[in-house]
Design a protein around this motif. Structure first.
Motif, PDB file in Angstrom:
ATOM      1  N   LEU A 236       0.850  -1.182   0.000  1.00  0.00           N
ATOM      2  CA  LEU A 236       0.000   0.000   0.000  1.00  0.00           C
ATOM      3  C   LEU A 236       0.890   1.237   0.000  1.00  0.00           C
ATOM      4  O   LEU A 236       1.713   1.426   0.894  1.00  0.00           O
ATOM      5  CB  LEU A 236      -0.913   0.019   1.226  1.00  0.00           C
ATOM      6  CG  LEU A 236      -1.818   1.252   1.356  1.00  0.00           C
ATOM      7  CD1 LEU A 236      -2.866   1.270   0.244  1.00  0.00           C
ATOM      8  CD2 LEU A 236      -2.480   1.297   2.729  1.00  0.00           C
ATOM      9  N   GLN A 237       0.717   2.048  -1.020  1.00  0.00           N
ATOM     10  CA  GLN A 237       1.455   3.310  -1.111  1.00  0.00           C
ATOM     11  C   GLN A 237       0.490   4.447  -0.772  1.00  0.00           C
ATOM     12  O   GLN A 237      -0.571   4.572  -1.383  1.00  0.00           O
ATOM     13  CB  GLN A 237       2.003   3.499  -2.532  1.00  0.00           C
ATOM     14  CG  GLN A 237       2.865   4.742  -2.707  1.00  0.00           C
ATOM     15  CD  GLN A 237       3.279   4.930  -4.164  1.00  0.00           C
ATOM     16  OE1 GLN A 237       2.444   5.204  -5.016  1.00  0.00           O
ATOM     17  NE2 GLN A 237       4.558   4.771  -4.437  1.00  0.00           N
ATOM     18  N   ILE A 238       0.868   5.256   0.215  1.00  0.00           N
ATOM     19  CA  ILE A 238       0.042   6.388   0.633  1.00  0.00           C
ATOM     20  C   ILE A 238       0.689   7.662   0.100  1.00  0.00           C
ATOM     21  O   ILE A 238       1.848   7.954   0.409  1.00  0.00           O
ATOM     22  CB  ILE A 238      -0.081   6.446   2.166  1.00  0.00           C
ATOM     23  CG1 ILE A 238      -0.788   5.186   2.688  1.00  0.00           C
ATOM     24  CG2 ILE A 238      -0.830   7.696   2.604  1.00  0.00           C
ATOM     25  CD1 ILE A 238      -0.828   5.071   4.200  1.00  0.00           C
ATOM     26  N   ASN A 239      -0.058   8.412  -0.704  1.00  0.00           N
ATOM     27  CA  ASN A 239       0.460   9.627  -1.323  1.00  0.00           C
ATOM     28  C   ASN A 239      -0.340  10.830  -0.835  1.00  0.00           C
ATOM     29  O   ASN A 239      -1.574  10.829  -0.897  1.00  0.00           O
ATOM     30  CB  ASN A 239       0.378   9.530  -2.845  1.00  0.00           C
ATOM     31  CG  ASN A 239       1.125   8.321  -3.385  1.00  0.00           C
ATOM     32  OD1 ASN A 239       2.344   8.336  -3.468  1.00  0.00           O
ATOM     33  ND2 ASN A 239       0.392   7.272  -3.740  1.00  0.00           N
ATOM     34  N   ILE A 240       0.371  11.845  -0.380  1.00  0.00           N
ATOM     35  CA  ILE A 240      -0.238  13.061   0.146  1.00  0.00           C
ATOM     36  C   ILE A 240       0.080  14.221  -0.805  1.00  0.00           C
ATOM     37  O   ILE A 240       1.233  14.394  -1.217  1.00  0.00           O
ATOM     38  CB  ILE A 240       0.293  13.394   1.553  1.00  0.00           C
ATOM     39  CG1 ILE A 240       0.145  12.182   2.490  1.00  0.00           C
ATOM     40  CG2 ILE A 240      -0.422  14.614   2.108  1.00  0.00           C
ATOM     41  CD1 ILE A 240      -1.261  11.719   2.732  1.00  0.00           C
ATOM     42  N   LEU A 241      -0.937  15.000  -1.150  1.00  0.00           N
ATOM     43  CA  LEU A 241      -0.722  16.146  -2.043  1.00  0.00           C
ATOM     44  C   LEU A 241      -0.019  17.271  -1.292  1.00  0.00           C
ATOM     45  O   LEU A 241      -0.496  17.742  -0.252  1.00  0.00           O
ATOM     46  CB  LEU A 241      -2.070  16.636  -2.576  1.00  0.00           C
ATOM     47  CG  LEU A 241      -2.020  17.575  -3.782  1.00  0.00           C
ATOM     48  CD1 LEU A 241      -1.463  16.844  -5.009  1.00  0.00           C
ATOM     49  CD2 LEU A 241      -3.416  18.124  -4.087  1.00  0.00           C
ATOM     50  N   HIS A 242       1.137  17.670  -1.809  1.00  0.00           N
ATOM     51  CA  HIS A 242       1.935  18.725  -1.183  1.00  0.00           C
ATOM     52  C   HIS A 242       2.431  19.664  -2.274  1.00  0.00           C
ATOM     53  O   HIS A 242       3.162  19.247  -3.180  1.00  0.00           O
ATOM     54  CB  HIS A 242       3.121  18.117  -0.424  1.00  0.00           C
ATOM     55  CG  HIS A 242       3.985  19.130   0.254  1.00  0.00           C
ATOM     56  ND1 HIS A 242       3.571  19.849   1.362  1.00  0.00           N
ATOM     57  CD2 HIS A 242       5.245  19.566  -0.028  1.00  0.00           C
ATOM     58  CE1 HIS A 242       4.534  20.674   1.739  1.00  0.00           C
ATOM     59  NE2 HIS A 242       5.563  20.518   0.913  1.00  0.00           N
TER      60      HIS A 242
ATOM     61  N   LEU B 265      -1.622   2.211   8.934  1.00  0.00           N
ATOM     62  CA  LEU B 265      -2.330   1.439   7.899  1.00  0.00           C
ATOM     63  C   LEU B 265      -1.424   0.881   6.813  1.00  0.00           C
ATOM     64  O   LEU B 265      -1.766  -0.108   6.172  1.00  0.00           O
ATOM     65  CB  LEU B 265      -3.402   2.319   7.250  1.00  0.00           C
ATOM     66  CG  LEU B 265      -4.509   2.812   8.174  1.00  0.00           C
ATOM     67  CD1 LEU B 265      -5.413   3.781   7.419  1.00  0.00           C
ATOM     68  CD2 LEU B 265      -5.316   1.639   8.707  1.00  0.00           C
ATOM     69  N   LYS B 266      -0.295   1.503   6.589  1.00  0.00           N
ATOM     70  CA  LYS B 266       0.548   1.156   5.443  1.00  0.00           C
ATOM     71  C   LYS B 266       0.947  -0.321   5.416  1.00  0.00           C
ATOM     72  O   LYS B 266       0.893  -0.979   4.378  1.00  0.00           O
ATOM     73  CB  LYS B 266       1.791   2.045   5.434  1.00  0.00           C
ATOM     74  CG  LYS B 266       2.662   1.891   4.198  1.00  0.00           C
ATOM     75  CD  LYS B 266       3.854   2.824   4.292  1.00  0.00           C
ATOM     76  CE  LYS B 266       4.849   2.560   3.198  1.00  0.00           C
ATOM     77  NZ  LYS B 266       4.653   3.327   2.003  1.00  0.00           N
ATOM     78  N   GLU B 267       1.323  -0.866   6.558  1.00  0.00           N
ATOM     79  CA  GLU B 267       1.727  -2.266   6.632  1.00  0.00           C
ATOM     80  C   GLU B 267       0.548  -3.178   6.959  1.00  0.00           C
ATOM     81  O   GLU B 267       0.517  -4.342   6.548  1.00  0.00           O
ATOM     82  CB  GLU B 267       2.824  -2.444   7.696  1.00  0.00           C
ATOM     83  CG  GLU B 267       4.048  -1.582   7.494  1.00  0.00           C
ATOM     84  CD  GLU B 267       4.740  -1.834   6.162  1.00  0.00           C
ATOM     85  OE1 GLU B 267       4.656  -2.987   5.659  1.00  0.00           O
ATOM     86  OE2 GLU B 267       5.344  -0.894   5.622  1.00  0.00           O
ATOM     87  N   THR B 268      -0.440  -2.639   7.677  1.00  0.00           N
ATOM     88  CA  THR B 268      -1.522  -3.487   8.186  1.00  0.00           C
ATOM     89  C   THR B 268      -2.556  -3.839   7.130  1.00  0.00           C
ATOM     90  O   THR B 268      -3.023  -4.981   7.074  1.00  0.00           O
ATOM     91  CB  THR B 268      -2.214  -2.786   9.377  1.00  0.00           C
ATOM     92  OG1 THR B 268      -1.221  -2.452  10.347  1.00  0.00           O
ATOM     93  CG2 THR B 268      -3.246  -3.698  10.006  1.00  0.00           C
TER      94      THR B 268
END
Length: 214
Positions: free
Chosen positions: A157-163, A181-184
């Motif tokens: 799971l890749q989490i991307n935040i708009l910056h 959450l990324k690993e779970t």
């Protein structure tokens, strides 16, 4: 000789790219394909992508969406899930259909609306893409200013935040900042394929409650 859309056959997991497609042509294509289609559509600056998901793509999409709903329910946060709604912005010449998406912080702004117009309405707070073939392009979501984009490739799971208008990969969700959450999530996705959906959801809810009680 002009190619008709009904002549196109896109095998599951494959995609077709059409160049130099005007916005008017794009909207005509959307109308012709209809809302009950299996294919997914993405449009950016004149390039149209048509993709047909793999069966496992749909399974992962549903269970991850259910995980997000479970977290929001445990947090007692109102939300709207709009699935693979077509989000369009004619001014930006962009359109995208996420695998799933959620209005959370902006839920009240679109509550009860039958149509979302991104020229006046906010974008979803969270979009989810199941990217088993590494097809997801960030451009559409960046142009439409979706604050958070998750991409799941079947293992990670890749989490991307708009910056500053661009996505930056993050270790944590900004929406669910206190829950790792990324690993779970990948672990529970795999667990669902072994013990079933309902047993996994019960285990996941228990885990979420434990995180919130810490």
């Amino acid at each position: 000789m002009q190619l008709e859309l009904n002549q196109l056959s896109v095998p599951p997991g494959q995609r077709v790219l059409l160049k130099n497609v005007s916005w008017q042509m794009f909207e005509s294509i959307l109308d012709e394909l209809g809302e009950g289609r299996a294919a997914r559509i993405s449009y950016s600056q004149g390039t149209l992508e048509i993709m047909t998901p793999l069966p496992e793509h749909e399974n992962d999409k549903v269970i991850i969406g259910d995980f997000v709903k479970a977290i929001l329910e445990e947090l007692d946060i109102e939300f709207v899930s709009l699935g693979s709604t077509t989000f369009k912005n004619k001014v930006m010449v962009q359109s995208v259909e996420p695998d799933d998406c959620f209005y959370i912080k902006n839920e009240a702004a679109i509550r009860g609306k039958k149509r979302i117009d991104l020229t006046i309405d906010p974008p979803p707070d969270l979009a989810i893409e199941i990217d088993l073939t590494y097809r997801t392009q960030f451009n559409n979501y960046e142009f439409l200013k979706v604050p958070e984009l998750w991409r799941y490739n079947g293992q990670r799971l890749q989490i991307n935040i708009l910056h500053n208008g661009k996505y930056v990969e993050s270790q944590n969700s900004h929406i669910f900042s206190e829950i790792p959450l990324k690993e779970t999530i990948p672990q529970y996705v795999e667990q669902s394929k072994i013990i079933g959906r309902n047993a996994t959801m019960k285990a996941f809810r228990t885990w979420v409650k434990e995180q919130l009680n810490r």
